[in-house]
Design an enzyme around this catalytic site. Structure first.
Site, PDB file in Angstrom:
ATOM      1  CG  ASP A   1     -12.545  19.778  86.416  1.00  0.00           C
ATOM      2  OD1 ASP A   1     -11.752  18.972  86.926  1.00  0.00           O
ATOM      3  OD2 ASP A   1     -13.767  19.769  86.628  1.00  0.00           O
TER       4      ASP A   1
ATOM      5  CG  ASP B   1      -7.358  19.237  89.001  1.00  0.00           C
ATOM      6  OD1 ASP B   1      -6.691  18.312  89.472  1.00  0.00           O
ATOM      7  OD2 ASP B   1      -8.494  19.102  88.537  1.00  0.00           O
TER       8      ASP B   1
ATOM      9  CG  ASP C   1      -8.772  16.151  87.553  1.00  0.00           C
ATOM     10  OD1 ASP C   1      -8.532  15.366  88.477  1.00  0.00           O
ATOM     11  OD2 ASP C   1      -9.839  16.791  87.450  1.00  0.00           O
TER      12      ASP C   1
ATOM     13  CB  CYS D   1     -25.528  36.331  66.797  1.00  0.00           C
ATOM     14  SG  CYS D   1     -27.160  35.940  67.386  1.00  0.00           S
TER      15      CYS D   1
ATOM     16  CB  CYS E   1     -28.025  37.462  71.643  1.00  0.00           C
ATOM     17  SG  CYS E   1     -27.794  35.796  71.035  1.00  0.00           S
TER      18      CYS E   1
END
Lengths: 50, 746
Positions: free
Chosen positions: B636, B640, B458, B49, B52
């Site tokens: 992930d 994979d 996975d 935002c 920050c």
């Protein structure tokens, strides 16, 4: 009717100024960060802006 | 990129503690920008935002040397400039990190600037076309009104000349994206949608100019320009949706630039970018650092997390002369490695190649819009030609009238609505998904997701969270506290899990770590040990299940701590919901049989395979594809990545390794599995809307084409028909944004 002879060019010129302004804004990066610009307006000013 | 001198200085100056070793060397990324100033581009994570942005910019601006600090909230890029030596980069990066935002160096040169330029060019063309469309339409309305009142031919002619003056340069400028693409298509001997578009626009403009000079009643300048304007909107939306996804993917790639610590002949430590490291060099891998090269251990004992390569959850012990592979994570102690392979020759690169091969197979998928266009373009040409010939030969009309009618057919059939039908839905769908933390990376992902009938998961990191948790059953609180006081000193994942389980316990002083074995603490009563079975002096037990730690000490019975990798909180619910919707579910894991079986049972997955290598996974996916299944792969790990590329569509959690996120069509954030369900549901709805939109566009054509062929379409009718069909299509697409929440599990 001869009025349109100069009224149309004037209207077009005004439109072109608007177009040029947009293209300039685009070029100067004002559209690079639309999310950030929306938030920056809420920032308080600091004494020493950089 | 890295100036060796600066890198050496920075590397030698810094103490080699693990924290600084894992970090990239920012100094090497600083670029001089003249007048003694340096500039640096950083990617800042975790910025959400304006608050920050303000905190980061303020903190940097307070430092005297900083001359420029601006954070782009859209791309998360921070542009920094300062007066002084390049070494200040380190402090400035640290300043941002101290605020709690991880940063990574970002090299603009690594990323393709061409794509971004294309987007700006489209926007410029859109602006010009919009200006021209508005002004020409203004004049056209006057001409149309003049048809019903008594506008003299001189006034009409003047207005036509003004229209020509605006329209012709605008078409020449704003039509270029279409002309270029049409030319390319024609050169390679086929036709695409841009061919009839270019033809319609050019013919309409040329014919209108001719009519203007001849003092005719009807000119089509407004149609030609409005057509370009609407089509450019569609193009721009399309490009933007892709651009957003690309920016996110680039952010991931940029985070990957980690330098390697090389030990030179004279014992100095130099930080080098991974691509400058060669075989035979000696490199250091600190505890907690991901190894960037294939190599052989020269010195040191440690444990490696190989889950990236094998999917194995348990760390593997390693000792001198053992081979290590790029992509594995060094856990407990520093290692000195001799490099055997780098870059293209590593096992990591091999997996990447496997992935690229699989990806090429998938690239044959043709977008729905393109398939429609392939059928549609010849039809449009045929119709226009038939109209021209029919009017000339059957009705004996003069060629100008025949050509004008043919141009009207081209304009009216031009896929204004067709060009908006798909991008409008895609932009709304991807915007909606983005707001909920799912990032669509591929433009065709939604289309491919909509026809999925099988979902393959996975295990580690996908169905589970990928980090071990302490099983608390039957645990003695006092023993747990004692163990946690030792465990807090280690970075080993099991020790960390133990420390997490008892966060209130302070870390004991004087804990020593014995790589590959465990931890010890000397107390007045004797030595306390926390670690493996062997370290605790217990007999080997082949039947031991899952990861475990033992706590032994003088006068204590050995205490066993077991760990499990728990499934994501909503995994069972999501799988049940998917099965209820008729999806076949499978589990493919590289992990051991027992761990996979237990999870499959807990989640109600009947079909599972354990101990799969990356090639096994690809083979299984191809077997499924051979049976005519459309598979969504969710995974992930690096192991994979080839499978993700081989599946007809793929999804990765944002915790996945970069390469998997690169291979996947979509990336989802958060600790829940719910986005998977939401994504397939939304994809089906979006596809339904796309089809509706295409039918709407066709329906409009079915009504207007006979009118155009009959010569009844005047510029006024064309303008109304085109605008209204475009608005209908966009309105239909907007229903996607308005409707209920498809991801709810209720």
């Amino acid at each position: 009717m001869s009025g349109i002879l100069y009224l149309i060019p004037i209207a077009l010129l005004l439109g072109l100024i608007g177009l040029a302004a947009f293209l300039w804004a685009l070029k100067s990066g004002q559209y690079d960060d639309l999310d950030g610009a929306a938030q920056r307006i809420l920032f308080d000013d600091e004494d020493e802006p950089k | 990129m890295t100036t060796p001198g600066a890198a050496t200085a920075a590397g030698a100056a810094r103490d080699l503690d693990p924290e600084s070793l894992g970090r990239p060397d920012f100094t090497g990324y600083a670029r001089p920008r003249g007048e003694g100033e340096q500039s640096l581009d950083l990617i800042v994570e975790g910025v959400h935002c304006g608050g920050c942005v303000q905190r980061i910019e303020r903190a940097l601006a307070r430092r005297d040397e900083v001359t420029h600090a601006r954070l782009n909230l859209t791309t998360r890029r921070l542009a920094l400039a300062w007066r002084g030596p390049p070494e200040s980069a380190e402090h400035l990066a640290r300043t941002v990190e101290d605020l709690g935002y991880p940063v990574a160096p970002y090299e603009p040169a690594r990323l393709s600037a061409a794509e971004g330029r294309a987007e700006t060019q489209l926007l410029r063309a859109l602006a010009v076309a919009g200006f021209a469309a508005g002004n020409v339409m203004l004049l056209s309305v006057a001409v149309w009104a003049g048809h019903f009142q008594d506008m003299g031919p001189a006034t009409r002619g003047l207005l036509h000349w003004f229209s020509a003056l605006i329209a012709l340069p605008a078409i020449a400028y704003a039509g270029r994206p279409f002309f270029r693409s049409a030319l390319q298509a024609l050169k390679s001997g086929h036709t695409n949608m841009d061919v009839p578009i270019s033809l319609a626009v050019l013919l309409a403009a040329g014919m209108s100019l001719f009519e203007t000079m001849a003092g005719g009643r009807h000119v089509y300048f407004d149609s030609a320009v409005t057509l370009l304007f609407f089509l450019l909107i569609g193009r721009y939306l399309d490009r933007r949706a892709r651009g957003k996804a690309r920016a996110a993917a680039e952010r991931l790639l940029a985070l990957d630039t980690r330098p390697v610590t090389v030990l030179s002949e004279d014992g100095a430590r130099v930080l080098l970018p991974a691509e400058q490291v060669g075989p035979g060099m000696t490199v250091l891998a600190a505890a907690g650092e991901r190894i960037a090269v294939d190599g052989r251990v020269r010195a040191g004992r440690s444990e490696l997390d190989t889950s990236l390569i094998t999917g194995e959850t348990l760390p593997a012990p390693t000792q001198p002369d053992d081979p290590v592979f790029a992509g594995t994570l060094n856990l407990t102690a520093p290692l000195t490695l001799e490099v055997t392979a780098v870059g293209e020759d590593t096992l990591l690169a091999e997996i990447v190649r496997l992935m690229e091969l699989a990806e090429q197979r998938r690239a044959r998928y043709v977008e729905l819009a393109d398939r429609v266009a392939r059928l549609y373009a010849p039809l449009v040409h045929g119709l226009a030609l038939a109209t021209f010939l029919g009017w000339t030969f059957l009705l004996g009309a003069p060629w100008q009238t025949a050509l004008l009618t043919a141009v009207a057919v081209l304009i009216i059939t031009c896929p204004c609505a067709l060009g908006l039908a798909v991008p409008a839905v895609q932009v709304i769908a991807s915007g909606r998904l983005l707001g909920r933390g799912t990032l669509l990376k591929s433009a065709t992902a939604l289309e491919r997701l909509a026809v999925v009938d099988t979902v393959v998961f996975d295990k580690t990191g996908t169905l589970t969270e990928g980090r071990p948790e302490l099983s608390r059953e039957g645990l003695d609180r006092e023993a747990l506290g004692l163990a946690a006081s030792l465990a807090g000193a280690s970075r080993h994942p099991l020790a960390r899990a133990l420390a997490r389980a008892a966060p209130e316990v302070p870390v004991a002083d004087g804990v020593r770590e014995h790589p590959g074995l465990g931890l010890s603490l000397t107390t007045p009563e004797g030595e306390l040990r926390l670690g493996s079975r062997v370290w605790s002096g217990l007999p080997e037990d082949e039947a031991a299940e899952g990861p475990e730690l033992w706590l032994t000490g003088p006068g204590r019975a050995p205490q066993r701590f077991t760990f499990a990798d728990p499934p994501r909180a909503d995994a069972a619910a999501v799988i049940a919901a998917l099965q209820a919707r008729g999806f076949a579910i499978e589990l493919l894991s590289g992990d051991r049989r027992r761990a996979v079986a237990r999870l499959a049972e807990a989640l109600g997955v009947a079909k599972w395979r354990a101990a799969c290598s990356p090639a096994d996974k690809v083979a299984r996916l191809e077997a499924l594809a051979g049976q005519g299944r459309r598979v969504l792969m969710v995974g992930d790990g690096l192991n994979d990545a080839p499978a993700l590329a081989a599946a007809s569509v793929s999804l990765s959690p944002s915790s996945a390794v970069d390469i998997s996120q690169t291979a996947a069509d979509a990336v989802f954030q958060g600790r829940r599995l719910g986005p998977v369900l939401e994504l397939v549901t939304l994809a089906r709805r979006a596809q339904r809307l796309v089809k509706q939109n295409l039918w709407l566009a066709f329906g409009y054509n079915a009504v207007t084409i006979p009118l155009a062929v009959a010569g009844l379409v005047t510029p006024l009718v064309a303008a109304i028909a085109m605008s209204s069909s475009s608005l209908v299509v966009i309105g239909n697409a907007l229903r996607l944004a308005r409707s209920g929440r498809p991801g709810d599990l209720r």
